[in-house]
Scaffold this motif. Sequence first.
Motif, PDB file in Angstrom:
ATOM      1  N   THR A 289       8.425  -4.897   2.668  1.00 54.75           N
ATOM      2  CA  THR A 289       8.292  -3.464   2.423  1.00 54.75           C
ATOM      3  C   THR A 289       6.908  -3.165   1.864  1.00 54.75           C
ATOM      4  O   THR A 289       6.467  -3.809   0.921  1.00 54.75           O
ATOM      5  CB  THR A 289       9.345  -2.989   1.399  1.00 54.75           C
TER       6      THR A 289
ATOM      7  N   THR B 182       2.657   5.348  -4.082  1.00 51.97           N
ATOM      8  CA  THR B 182       2.788   6.688  -4.642  1.00 51.97           C
ATOM      9  C   THR B 182       1.390   7.203  -4.966  1.00 51.97           C
ATOM     10  O   THR B 182       0.474   6.425  -5.240  1.00 51.97           O
ATOM     11  CB  THR B 182       3.637   6.726  -5.922  1.00 51.97           C
TER      12      THR B 182
ATOM     13  N   SER C  55       1.934  -5.191  -6.887  1.00 52.65           N
ATOM     14  CA  SER C  55       1.418  -3.833  -6.726  1.00 52.65           C
ATOM     15  C   SER C  55       0.167  -3.635  -7.575  1.00 52.65           C
ATOM     16  O   SER C  55      -0.054  -4.340  -8.559  1.00 52.65           O
ATOM     17  CB  SER C  55       2.480  -2.793  -7.104  1.00 52.65           C
TER      18      SER C  55
ATOM     19  N   GLN D 151       7.444  -8.932  -5.708  1.00 54.81           N
ATOM     20  CA  GLN D 151       6.776  -7.646  -5.531  1.00 54.81           C
ATOM     21  C   GLN D 151       5.423  -7.707  -6.224  1.00 54.81           C
ATOM     22  O   GLN D 151       5.317  -8.170  -7.355  1.00 54.81           O
ATOM     23  CB  GLN D 151       7.625  -6.530  -6.139  1.00 54.81           C
TER      24      GLN D 151
ATOM     25  N   PHE E 196       4.825  -0.056   0.061  1.00 55.21           N
ATOM     26  CA  PHE E 196       5.172   1.177  -0.622  1.00 55.21           C
ATOM     27  C   PHE E 196       3.970   1.710  -1.390  1.00 55.21           C
ATOM     28  O   PHE E 196       2.998   1.000  -1.626  1.00 55.21           O
ATOM     29  CB  PHE E 196       6.365   0.975  -1.568  1.00 55.21           C
TER      30      PHE E 196
END
Length: 106
Positions: free
Chosen positions: A14, A18, A48, A46, A16
């Motif tokens: 995934t 924002t 980020s 994960q 992703f």
Amino acid sequence: WSGLLPNDTDLEATLFGTDGSFSKLVGLRLGIRTLHEGSYWNLSWQSSRLTESTLVGVGDTLWQHDLRAGLNRRIFEDWNFSLSLDLGLGEDQDNRRLGFHIGRRF
């Protein structure tokens, strides 16, 4: 991506992100889930990058990483139990989380 691994095993990838007023986050999550003797086991990673903004320009950029292991199992006909362990790693943000959830379907 079902079918690449043995039956009842799935891979997940995934991307992703924002974009808020004072911060921007982009990341990638990779995971694997398998069914073994009535329980779903999962493991994911994960990573980020968080970029904070200030009123006068760009602030800090922080990398955040999470390793998560979990178990989901039906314990009665309408009841489910979930257990998770998360390890958060990052710039001055190391943490550990243990979670559980018991739920009933109606």
